[in-house]
Write an enzyme that holds these catalytic residues in place. Structure first.
Site, PDB file in Angstrom:
ATOM      1  N   SER A   1      19.960  18.239  -8.200  1.00  0.00           N
ATOM      2  CA  SER A   1      19.150  18.518  -9.387  1.00  0.00           C
ATOM      3  C   SER A   1      17.687  18.116  -9.269  1.00  0.00           C
ATOM      4  CB  SER A   1      19.771  17.842 -10.617  1.00  0.00           C
ATOM      5  OG  SER A   1      19.933  16.461 -10.379  1.00  0.00           O
TER       6      SER A   1
ATOM      7  N   LYS B   1      14.520  20.148 -14.624  1.00  0.00           N
ATOM      8  CA  LYS B   1      14.005  19.982 -15.988  1.00  0.00           C
ATOM      9  C   LYS B   1      13.063  21.107 -16.413  1.00  0.00           C
ATOM     10  CE  LYS B   1      15.934  16.042 -17.197  1.00  0.00           C
ATOM     11  NZ  LYS B   1      16.970  16.076 -18.249  1.00  0.00           N
TER      12      LYS B   1
ATOM     13  N   GLU C   1      11.025  13.349 -25.730  1.00  0.00           N
ATOM     14  CA  GLU C   1      11.433  11.996 -25.359  1.00  0.00           C
ATOM     15  C   GLU C   1      11.569  11.992 -23.839  1.00  0.00           C
ATOM     16  OE1 GLU C   1      13.532  14.376 -26.251  1.00  0.00           O
ATOM     17  OE2 GLU C   1      14.810  14.308 -24.476  1.00  0.00           O
TER      18      GLU C   1
END
Lengths: 396, 265
Positions: free
Chosen positions: A377, A88, A110
């Site tokens: 990830s 991220k 969000e």
């Protein structure tokens, strides 16, 4: 021409937002196109990737897991080793840097489980910006630790009580709040979803995953992987990974959605496998919806995959069959967590475990000469409590 | 001259365009409410289709949408409510208001054709900006159902092209943010409305946050009509139970109508 200016992927994508936001989208677009061409921007971003986030992330040969599967050689792209524990941050660093160039002082985001919220709060602190994170009231309850992490980082976490009180509703509210503060605030979307230019922009910032992995695979194996596997919620880590291989026709690409309790039940988040095209959150893409166009709640053990939409480019790649999309159940993902822990000493995020589970299935069908590249990830520290309660439930 | 043009022609300012959510609290109440609003002499009525993810709406209309969805209200029902009102003699222009996805799943051409045949006089799609509207606009033209477009204070240089082939009326967004009651308005809205008025060949209506008579009076100086949504929907919400029961419905309707009348005294 800059390929990131395309606002459609086949028929998918677009900018389906309220009139009030259109000008803001055009401003983000212009700033983004300019940044793509700007050496100085790349230099600043690279600096942050290397000295703040710890890039490049390693490519780990999973020797014991390969042995266990008994087929193709499995490599893990270690996005879990990034600062804040997942891919991220690649995107939040990029977008926040852009926001700063645009003169914005405030970031709006969000979040579902809180990973994107934490990554946004982190870069806001780093760059001295204000940060508001919208989070479904249900998720606030389930992810207390991440809420506290965001607050520690100086962000304001705002619980959203409408609709199903999860990521979908948090996104609705972030969009609404962006409309209200559109002149001061920058909306930092966490995945390859939303109106143009977000799907392009997030892909652009996540592409570093695929570019590094491709290079590292060439170095270690002297050739490209035969299969590339990544999990798909909104689809940002997958898009970042696939982007580097789309032109390599011999490389098979696999996107893994959350199969939840099974695709034959209503409890899954397999948008591409079971959904139909429609418009949500600014884009035309596959959605989980009823016959009347009302959005259905998604389900997955992994909060990061628990979203009833998917990035529009994935919708295109599904229809064009360049990528094969499949699903892994909660149960299979949990088994993959255990296997990766015991065979490699790596605790994966539940999201990433979906990719691991699919990679194990594929590896066992392939020869020992073949190579499978998996995007790991994120790390699973955030999921320990969830994993434990599922395992206890199973035993009792 | 179509029904909408006639309404703007014949009604005297201040002209009101109320918004109501279809099926909140039940379909029968919506039909009755349409007929009562007609008696007050409103210029048009926006009839909302509920949607699970209404991103342009504030809390009041979100809640109304949830209540209507709880009743299982679909595009089909909204069309039927329009049809029923027409059968009962309603002549007020009716505007179908829906987010894009319910329309897409119903079939764009199908809904435009059916709405037009039933006697709807316009279509508003809050998440369909000008740049994405070509297909729907073609279909609306084919079936003579005006596609009503938005302009916002942030539209800037796009205002001209939006106004250029706009039909019905132009929906001006009063201020940044979602639908819902606002205490005050930035004075810059006057310049915005004057600018729109100059560009527009059709009437302009203003909405978002308009809740009381002072607002209606103020905005009627600059716009041809004033749209009232959340404030009215709130009155309906407060009388949900009374509206559901046929015995108590008439008195609840009268209370709501009194509120509407007071907006334009």
């Amino acid at each position: 021409m800059n390929p990131y200016t395309r606002d459609r992927f086949g028929e998918y994508g677009g900018r389906f937002v309220a009139e009030t936001l259109m000008n803001a989208l055009f401003e983000v677009e212009q700033a983004f196109y300019k940044a793509v061409e700007d050496e100085q921007f790349h230099k600043e971003l690279k600096q942050l990737y290397v000295h703040y986030s710890g890039r490049p992330t390693p490519l780990t040969f999973a020797e014991r897991l390969t042995e266990y599967a008994g087929g193709a050689r499995i490599y893990l792209k270690r996005e879990d080793l990034n600062h804040t524990g997942a891919h991220k941050i690649n995107n939040t660093l990029g977008q926040a840097l852009l926001a700063k160039r645009m003169g914005k002082k405030k970031l709006i985001a969000e979040t579902g489980a809180g990973q994107h919220g934490v990554a946004t709060a982190t870069v806001a602190a780093l760059l001295g910006m204000e940060c508001q994170v919208y989070m479904g009231a249900e998720d606030v309850k389930r992810q207390q630790l991440n809420v506290f992490r965001m607050e520690l980082l100086g962000a304001e976490v705002i619980p959203v009580h409408s609709g199903s009180r999860t990521l979908k509703d948090a996104t609705n509210e972030a969009l609404r709040q962006w409309v209200a503060q559109v002149e001061e605030a920058f909306y930092l979307i966490g995945s390859v979803v939303g109106p143009h230019p977000y799907p392009q922009m997030v892909k652009y910032f996540q592409r570093v995953i695929g570019d590094e992995a491709r290079e590292q695979c060439l170095q270690k194996e002297g050739r490209l992987p035969d299969d590339v596997v990544a999990c798909v919620g909104g689809g940002s880590n997958a898009m970042g990974m696939f982007a580097a291989f789309l032109e390599d026709e011999q490389v098979r690409l696999h996107g893994v959605e959350a199969g939840g309790k099974g695709l034959d039940t209503p409890y899954h988040a397999a948008t591409l496998s079971k959904g139909r095209p429609g418009v949500l959150h600014g884009a035309y893409t596959y959605l989980l919806q009823d016959a009347f166009g009302q959005i259905k709640p998604a389900h997955s053990i992994s909060a990061g995959l628990d979203y009833p939409g998917v990035g529009p480019e994935h919708a295109f790649l599904k229809d064009s069959q360049r990528v094969r999309y499949t699903a892994i159940t909660d149960q299979e993902a949990l088994e993959a967590v255990s296997l990766l822990c015991r065979y490699e000493g790596i605790l994966p995020a539940l999201e990433s475990a979906h990719a691991i589970a699919e990679a194990l299935k594929l590896a066992s069908q392939r020869t020992k000469e073949e190579v499978i590249l998996v995007c790991l990830s994120g790390r699973g520290d955030k999921d320990v409590e969830t994993i434990r309660s599922y395992m206890e439930e199973k035993q009792s | 001259m179509n029904r909408l043009q006639m309404a703007f022609e014949h009604n005297q300012p201040p002209r009101l365009i109320p918004f109501i959510m279809t099926g909140d609290p039940c379909l029968e109440a919506t039909v009755d409410l349409l007929l009562e609003l007609e008696k007050v002499g409103v210029t048009a009525i926006e009839l909302g289709v509920p949607f699970s993810d209404p991103t342009a709406d504030g809390p009041v209309i979100q809640a109304a949408s949830e209540r209507a969805l709880g009743q299982g209200v679909t595009c089909h029902d909204v069309l039927q409510v329009g049809k029923m009102a027409r059968q009962k003699g309603c002549k007020t222009p009716l505007i179908l208001f829906s987010y894009l996805n319910p329309l897409l799943q119903y079939g764009l051409e199908k809904i435009v054709q059916e709405a037009s045949e039933i006697g709807f006089d316009g279509l508003i799609v809050p998440d369909l900006p000008y740049e994405e509207s070509e297909t729907l606009n073609q279909q609306c033209k084919q079936y003579h159902l005006p596609l009503i477009r938005f302009v916002a204070p942030t539209s800037k240089q796009r205002m001209k092209k939006i106004a250029h082939d706009a039909q019905g009326f132009l929906y001006c967004i009063s201020s940044l943010g979602t639908t819902g009651v606002r205490q005050a308005f930035d004075r810059r809205v006057e310049t915005f409305l004057q600018e729109v008025k100059e560009l527009s060949k059709i009437p302009i209506a203003i909405g978002f946050g308009i809740s009381k008579r002072e607002h209606v009076d103020y905005f009627s100086q600059f716009a041809d009509a004033v749209i009232v949504g959340s404030a009215l929907v709130k009155k309906i919400e407060e009388r949900s139970e009374k509206l559901v029961h046929p015995a108590s419905r008439p008195s609840a309707l009268q209370e709501i109508i009194t509120f509407v009348k007071e907006l334009r005294k």
